[in-house]
Scaffold this active site. Structure first.
Site, PDB file in Angstrom:
ATOM      1  N   GLU A  41      52.397  67.619  28.592  1.00  0.00           N
ATOM      2  CA  GLU A  41      51.574  68.550  29.423  1.00  0.00           C
ATOM      3  C   GLU A  41      52.094  70.069  29.385  1.00  0.00           C
ATOM      4  OE1 GLU A  41      49.884  67.711  33.423  1.00  0.00           O
ATOM      5  OE2 GLU A  41      51.136  69.392  34.179  1.00  0.00           O
TER       6      GLU A  41
ATOM      7  N   PRO B 294      48.540  77.251  30.722  1.00  0.00           N
ATOM      8  CA  PRO B 294      48.184  78.269  30.279  1.00  0.00           C
ATOM      9  C   PRO B 294      49.063  79.630  30.488  1.00  0.00           C
ATOM     10  CG  PRO B 294      46.075  77.325  31.163  1.00  0.00           C
ATOM     11  CD  PRO B 294      47.451  76.543  31.707  1.00  0.00           C
TER      12      PRO B 294
ATOM     13  N   ASP C 282      44.521  71.959  43.904  1.00  0.00           N
ATOM     14  CA  ASP C 282      45.261  72.512  44.961  1.00  0.00           C
ATOM     15  C   ASP C 282      44.340  73.691  45.718  1.00  0.00           C
ATOM     16  OD1 ASP C 282      47.616  70.851  44.459  1.00  0.00           O
ATOM     17  OD2 ASP C 282      48.515  72.272  43.177  1.00  0.00           O
TER      18      ASP C 282
ATOM     19  N   ALA D 106      38.275  64.090  44.112  1.00  0.00           N
ATOM     20  CA  ALA D 106      38.381  63.841  42.670  1.00  0.00           C
ATOM     21  C   ALA D 106      37.315  62.567  42.357  1.00  0.00           C
ATOM     22  CB  ALA D 106      40.028  63.547  42.282  1.00  0.00           C
TER      23      ALA D 106
ATOM     24  N   TYR E 220      56.156  66.285  31.719  1.00  0.00           N
ATOM     25  CA  TYR E 220      55.771  67.609  32.053  1.00  0.00           C
ATOM     26  C   TYR E 220      56.946  68.659  31.367  1.00  0.00           C
ATOM     27  CZ  TYR E 220      53.059  65.581  35.765  1.00  0.00           C
ATOM     28  OH  TYR E 220      51.963  64.565  36.426  1.00  0.00           O
TER      29      TYR E 220
END
Length: 592
Positions: free
Chosen positions: A21, A24, A113, A131, A276
């Site tokens: 992952e 940006p 979030d 979601a 991550y």
């Protein structure tokens, strides 16, 4: 390709699968550096990458740019995050349409979030609350085009103290049409294993990818685990306490911890892992190495260059060598082609490259960063020295080379150094290779149990005075072919006709000979325009009357761009030997 199809393929081949992952970055330079890192991490063999999405689409343009570039330029299968936060229906529709138009087939659907500065999450008008609603909408609108991933929280969502209700929400997302699950990061492996059992008992059968976070430093570890309310086992806190002020010791510990966690997960039957990365490379690479996770060579490098996963390019198997160090430029200049060369370079390709008038040739970095890299060269010798520094690995980029010197060219490093010291400014090279195994870590590519070959190739800028001597020397060597052209298009060559010349090829069991890289005249002339325009771009960094501007302009206006192929692939250094002879003769002429 869908994430689930890639996972099924890994299962069929009885191998583990992993993914990365990224998020940006905020500056143009940081985005450029991320692309460099992603290109390097391609060689670590991730099945896919995903890229996060800012609340309310605040990073939507950058997220889409990263996903599109990763997919089309670097050949990375990409999954785009998409959240409900501050996203009315029309923004969601645009994001999905843009993703599909870019050839992206994978979406990680999230509620998201609360926006920064807002304590509680609220639905926007025409948007979605959960979601599961977003998953349902994507599935209803696009059918099975998108592979949809969803998030899960092994320790429970931070806003929901009822863990059973949290599991029901996950089941609802799966029932709405989700294809796979990626979990929030965790550190308590036993809790995760028990959580997976509960999920499976509820009838959820889709793949689950545990979220693994290598600890980068103590401060960021505290911030991330506090923000996500991740349970940190006491032994980890105890281990970190005496080393928390030593960043390197913390990183080393983080790698060991991740390896131990993954090994325990593997013992429990886990086959997939989602890392991550926090846009960093080293820790993830060391974890993969520690686990013995090495992607098959034919997966990491099916061709000498990274195949594009962009729309309409699925069958592309041949490229000219000239854009080897500026891949993004080649992708953009050929983006309008209806077909791409498959098998051999021939009539299937469009005859036209994107005109420079309609395509912005740019240096890799903004002007201030370029000047930091290249300073203010005021003489030819200063220019030579910059090219030498690049070959030494002391300079990361030149206008014609977006990345450092290719690994396979390291065997040529000493010859390249001397060549540039003598005033032949090299911008592309490959060594001769006579039947290396396709599994070779430096030269190998393609299916296993094959052999790969290369002709020695060198591309460089040369002064007119040296060119005449070089052409004479080449005429004495029947295996050498060349093209030379200046900015005005004065073309010289000893080739017969316009047929392409394959400079790499591979021989594999049960397949025709593959010729993925060629030298070809139409492409070279298109590349010529770009190559000389890059001199202009470099010159424009400096004031019009400066010595730097005048020196660079003089090269651009009078020198020639030359490529030389040694068609005797058993001879590695013939081109360099001839350039040494040219230098010796030029020095002798000056002496007289």
């Amino acid at each position: 390709m869908k994430v689930t199809d890639k996972l099924l393929k890994a299962d069929a081949e009885d191998r583990y699968a992993w993914s990365f992952e990224y998020y940006p970055p905020r500056t143009e330079t940081a985005i450029i550096n991320l692309f460099d890192r992603m290109e390097r991490m391609y060689n670590l063999g991730p099945e896919f990458i995903d890229v996060t999405w800012g609340a309310g689409g605040t990073t939507s343009d950058v997220t889409l740019e990263i996903c599109t570039t990763a997919q089309a330029v670097h050949g990375l299968e990409t999954c785009m995050h998409l959240t409900c936060t501050n996203m009315p229906r029309d923004m969601i529709d645009k994001a999905l349409a843009d993703a599909k138009n870019a050839g992206i087939q994978n979406i990680l659907a999230l509620r998201g979030d609360p926006p920064r500065g807002q304590e509680h999450w609220t639905k926007v008008e025409t948007g979605f609350s959960y979601a599961a609603d977003l998953v349902r909408y994507i599935r209803e609108t696009y059918g099975d085009y998108f592979c949809i991933g969803v998030a899960a929280y092994p320790e429970g969502h931070i806003e929901n103290p009822d863990k059973e209700a949290d599991l029901r929400h996950l089941k609802d997302k799966c029932d709405a049409g989700a294809d796979y699950i990626v979990t929030q990061l965790f550190l308590d492996v036993d809790n995760y294993i028990n959580w997976v059992k509960r999920v499976r008992e509820m009838g959820v059968t889709i793949p689950i990818l545990p979220g693994i976070m290598p600890i980068q430093n103590y401060g960021s570890f505290q911030r991330v685990t506090t923000l996500s309310k991740t349970v940190v086992p006491q032994f980890i806190l105890d281990d970190l306490e005496p080393i928390k002020d030593d960043d390197q010791a913390v990183k080393d510990y983080g790698v060991r911890l991740c390896i131990q966690m993954c090994q325990k997960l593997m013992e429990a039957g886990t086959r997939y892992f989602h890392f991550y990365t926090f846009n960093l490379e080293r820790a993830t690479r060391l974890v993969l190495e520690g686990l013995g996770f090495i992607a098959p060579r034919e997966t990491v490098k099916p061709l000498p260059w990274n195949p594009s996963l962009g729309k309409n390019r699925e069958k592309e198997t041949v490229r000219p060598i000239f854009w080897r160090n500026r891949t993004k430029s080649y992708i953009m200049r050929t983006d309008g082609w209806d077909e791409f060369p498959n098998g051999r370079w021939g009539d299937s390709r469009s005859p036209a490259y994107g005109d420079l008038d309609g395509y912005s040739i740019r240096l890799k970095y903004p002007a201030d960063e370029c000047i930091k890299l290249w300073n203010h060269p005021e003489s030819l010798q200063d220019i030579y020295n910059l090219f030498v520094k690049y070959c030494e690995g002391k300079l990361a980029t030149l206008p014609w080379s977006d990345t450092p010197l290719q690994t396979e060219s390291s065997i040529l490093r000493d010859r390249l150094l001397r060549t540039n010291q003598n005033g032949f400014l090299t911008i592309n090279s490959q060594p001769a290779v006579d039947g290396a195994l396709s599994s070779d870590p430096t030269y190998g590519w393609g299916p296993k149990n094959g052999f790969v070959y290369q002709k020695s190739y060198l591309e460089f800028f040369i002064s007119p005075a040296k060119l005449d001597i070089l052409i004479q020397k080449i005429s004495e060597h029947p295996f050498l072919t060349y093209y030379a052209v200046n900015k005005e298009g004065d073309l010289r060559t000893n080739t017969q006709g316009d047929s392409p010349n394959a400079v790499t090829w591979g021989v594999f069991p049960g397949k025709e000979i593959v010729q993925p890289t060629v030298v070809e005249s139409v492409s070279f002339l298109a590349w010529k325009d770009e190559a000389f325009e890059l001199w202009n771009q470099w010159a424009s960094l400096y004031a019009e009357e400066s010595a730097s501007r005048k020196t660079i302009d003089s090269i651009a206006s009078s020198w020639y761009l030359v490529n030389v192929v040694d068609n005797n692939y058993k001879n590695r250094f013939a081109i360099y030997d001839i350039l040494e002879e040219v230098s010796t003769q030029v020095a002798a002429n000056v002496g007289h």
